[in-house]
Write a protein that holds these residues in place. Sequence first.
Motif, PDB file in Angstrom:
ATOM      1  N   GLY A  80     -68.011 -14.989 -78.026  1.00 29.71           N
ATOM      2  CA  GLY A  80     -67.040 -16.080 -77.873  1.00 29.71           C
ATOM      3  C   GLY A  80     -66.539 -16.613 -79.194  1.00 29.71           C
ATOM      4  N   ALA A 120     -64.366 -17.385 -82.496  1.00 31.87           N
ATOM      5  CA  ALA A 120     -62.930 -17.603 -82.621  1.00 31.87           C
ATOM      6  C   ALA A 120     -62.378 -16.741 -83.730  1.00 31.87           C
ATOM      7  N   ALA A 136     -65.539 -20.940 -86.579  1.00 26.06           N
ATOM      8  CA  ALA A 136     -65.652 -20.432 -85.223  1.00 26.06           C
ATOM      9  C   ALA A 136     -66.342 -21.474 -84.371  1.00 26.06           C
ATOM     10  N   ALA A 137     -65.863 -21.596 -83.153  1.00 30.00           N
ATOM     11  CA  ALA A 137     -66.411 -22.618 -82.277  1.00 30.00           C
ATOM     12  C   ALA A 137     -67.868 -22.354 -81.944  1.00 30.00           C
ATOM     13  N   ALA A 138     -68.261 -21.079 -81.889  1.00 25.67           N
ATOM     14  CA  ALA A 138     -69.599 -20.757 -81.442  1.00 25.67           C
ATOM     15  C   ALA A 138     -70.574 -20.561 -82.589  1.00 25.67           C
ATOM     16  N   SER A 192     -60.378 -21.128 -78.462  1.00 24.02           N
ATOM     17  CA  SER A 192     -61.432 -20.828 -79.428  1.00 24.02           C
ATOM     18  C   SER A 192     -61.009 -21.137 -80.855  1.00 24.02           C
TER      19      SER A 192
END
Length: 933
Positions: A6, A8, A28-30, A547
């Motif tokens: 996931g 981004a 990155a979001a994750a 994302s």
Amino acid sequence: LEEPSGAAHGLALPIAQMGPVCFTLAAAAAAAPSPACPAVAPAYHAASTCGAGVSGVVRIPAVRKGLNNQRMRIVQDAVIAALLGAAVELPSFLRTRRRCGYRAGCYQDYEGTVPFDAVYDRERVVEGLRRAGVCVVDTRSEGRAPELAGALWPTTASQLGPGGDVARRYDLRGGVWSLGGEEDCCIKLVVDTRRSLDLLTSVNAAFSSARRIRRAAHEVSRRLAAATGRAKEHAAVAIHWRADEDFVRSAHGLDARAYARAACTALAGVARGRSSLKTLDVFVLGEADRARSRAIDADLRKHRSCPRFSLHAKATLGNVDEALASGPDGGDDVKGQVDFELGLRAAVFVGTQFSSFSALVALARRAEGRESLMLDVDVADRLGLIFALTFPHDARRRTDAALSRLCRDVVAAHAAFGVGLAACLPPPRAGSSLAVHSFGHCEDCSHLMPSVCLDLDKADARHAAFVESTQIQAVVSRGFRRISCARVVQVVAERGVHRNPTTGEIYVVEDITDTGELRSSLRAKLGNTPGDGARDGECSASLSFSSINPPLDAPAAAGGRRCTLAVVTALFGSIDSLGHLKTLKPKHARLLEFENRLGAASCWIALVDFAAARRIAAMHGALRCHRADHGPWRVVRVPKALQPFATAAQNTRIPKMLAHRFVPNARYMLYFDAKLRPSTLEWTWRLLHDELLARGSAWTSPRHPARGTPHEEARCVHLVGLASDAALSQLRAYAAAGLPRDAPLAEGEWHLRDLYRNESSALGCAWFDEYRRWGHRRDQLAFPYASWTLRGPDEQEATATNAVFLAEADAGAQFRHIARSRRYERSRKNSALCTLASRRHGDEVMAYIRRGGDRPSASSQARGVAGIAGAVEGLDRAPRRRQARNLRLEDEVHRNADRDGHAGPRLRDERIERADVLFSVGPGLAEDPEHRD
């Protein structure tokens, strides 16, 4: 770095392929970025601590300089933060020399550190700053706060307030920022307003020494009073002595003899004010042991102007502060803070104007209403004058008249400051920087002007006058950059056409540094923000942009910048590149200077796939950690979820058509293909002004230089094999829907958008939906139809919506195509290889589309593709023989076309098109049997 589930738009590369290189890009979001390489500003909302009106934090470093240079930076950062409505985070430690004094061999060694509390009383400092209007916070966030991207220092306080250029370009809200690294010292601010001057004075006065330093200073004062036996009103004169090795034996070039003479002159003036005293008690501040004190005494007594005096120093009084120089909380600079405290307390303080110590002592005394004297001597680099202007303690430099000319005075003192202070200086004189553009011959631009050389005698006279005038000394560009015909018309109106009668060269002279007109026009237009800036056009495609957080043009991800103009390119695969850093760095510097004067910021974003990311990682070699800033470009890897197509070429259409989804905060956007390079980066603002703002359009694209309608384009790309039969089906569907035959064709390699206009995002989405619907790679066929479908109720008779402006094909003349590999150019199919001799063949084009084309056989097409590059190159090598042969073949082509009942492409006198005709008919004759690589 493996791409997380996931993830981004981080640039994720397998470690085995990266070696020691680590890229950290937009967060990155994750996956949180590495603490050593923060990708975005750490989030912190200072309003919860400091109250409404305060947002954002400026984290202040301890620079690698002496204690008072560090204090200068801390004070200026705090003032800048307050003017920008931000809080500050004080450094947790300070730097110090140890057992060095000011010896030339070690005075720059500032690896030693001590806690902030070892030098200053933190509680008193925080309270003093609060009273001055500066809120202090502790963000407790790990990692280095990012610097404000593209900021040029010093700046003026007037540019930091509401409506100022810096406030227009940056937004610190909700994040933690730095105004520069540990090497960035020491002048960052010119206090040209009354508020900023008062703020500078009160902030500097807030830095109260630690209790142990105050105790040591009190003990030195007590011993000095006992040694002199003087009453308080006749206390010793404190003089800060700085004729040390670090100033005498360095680039500062201090004249030690002139310095001693200036000290005697100052002491004589003090003695005249104390005529009742036979002997003047003088206390030396600074590094002065007993031997050094004797040497200073001897230097002073060489000058007859010196009064009778008795010299004292801490060493002669027992070195009370010696304990402060040792231990984990000690050092030379810690001990030197005792001298600072003594300078504050002295009845008379005589300072050295080129010393940061003296400048700050005098400013702190000014806060208490006490005067100071400065020795009338400066160093070679005029450091004394610079400190006097930027930390003004003298009442004469604190008047309104002095503040109004302060910016000019600072630049006069140090010309290099003019880069950051350009916005407050008068515009350059007309003609101070010129560019010479050669545009070919007199018939160029004939569609806009009958002839640019109607009067050659005047053109020759202008050339002679230009050569003879002093202006020739100011020409900054003689490279004959391409210039659009639209710009030629403007320049000709201003300066006329020039001709060199010896060479026959036709050229125009453009003033390129007088940005006053462009600056004022841009400012006026940028200030008119319609509506609330909402964007429609989320698109029907099942593509998720969630994302990408924060957005690529958000201040937190863009170095604090408010991106007025987002410049976007897409670099997918291994064909194109962003350019060499050696070339980009000076261009980027000129862009920042231009934008500093303009008062607006651009954000350059390169969206890349894995293949391009891998190449960029290799380009940066052994850097352990890199911010993924490649010159002006911020490199961001597009997540796999936003690469739905099978080929890299098709996936580039996501950033191209849906760029408004990547940059939701910018006001304007310029997209150009990675195969293009602007001649100068600042020219992009001129392009924005001339081709979008001046036209009042929501979208500007250039007209196609060779073909006029999408029908001609469809026939071309189908004929040379760049598109399947789907291209013809697409145009048949458009014709059935009512698309006019004369709908104009745009060139797709660059376009401009007003992102606050809903038509802009709606067109981008409609273009993408049409492109995805037909499945082939040619995006230019879908654009005219998308534009036509967005017509308003009053535009039903138009061939496209009025929100779209098609600029002249040469409007982007200062874009150049990069040189690609020879192998690639030989293997690719090029739509430039076909053209129509005139528009009278429109009926034949429509007939070609209706019947599905006349394609060559598979074997002929294969032979033609393989041989066409060789044919074109062969024509260059032996033009006469091969052109003669091809002219004969041209007749055969026409006879075959007539026999088959359709009109083949006719020829112009251009070698590349002549070769294409042979290929497009199908016999494969363009392959040159005499040419083999």
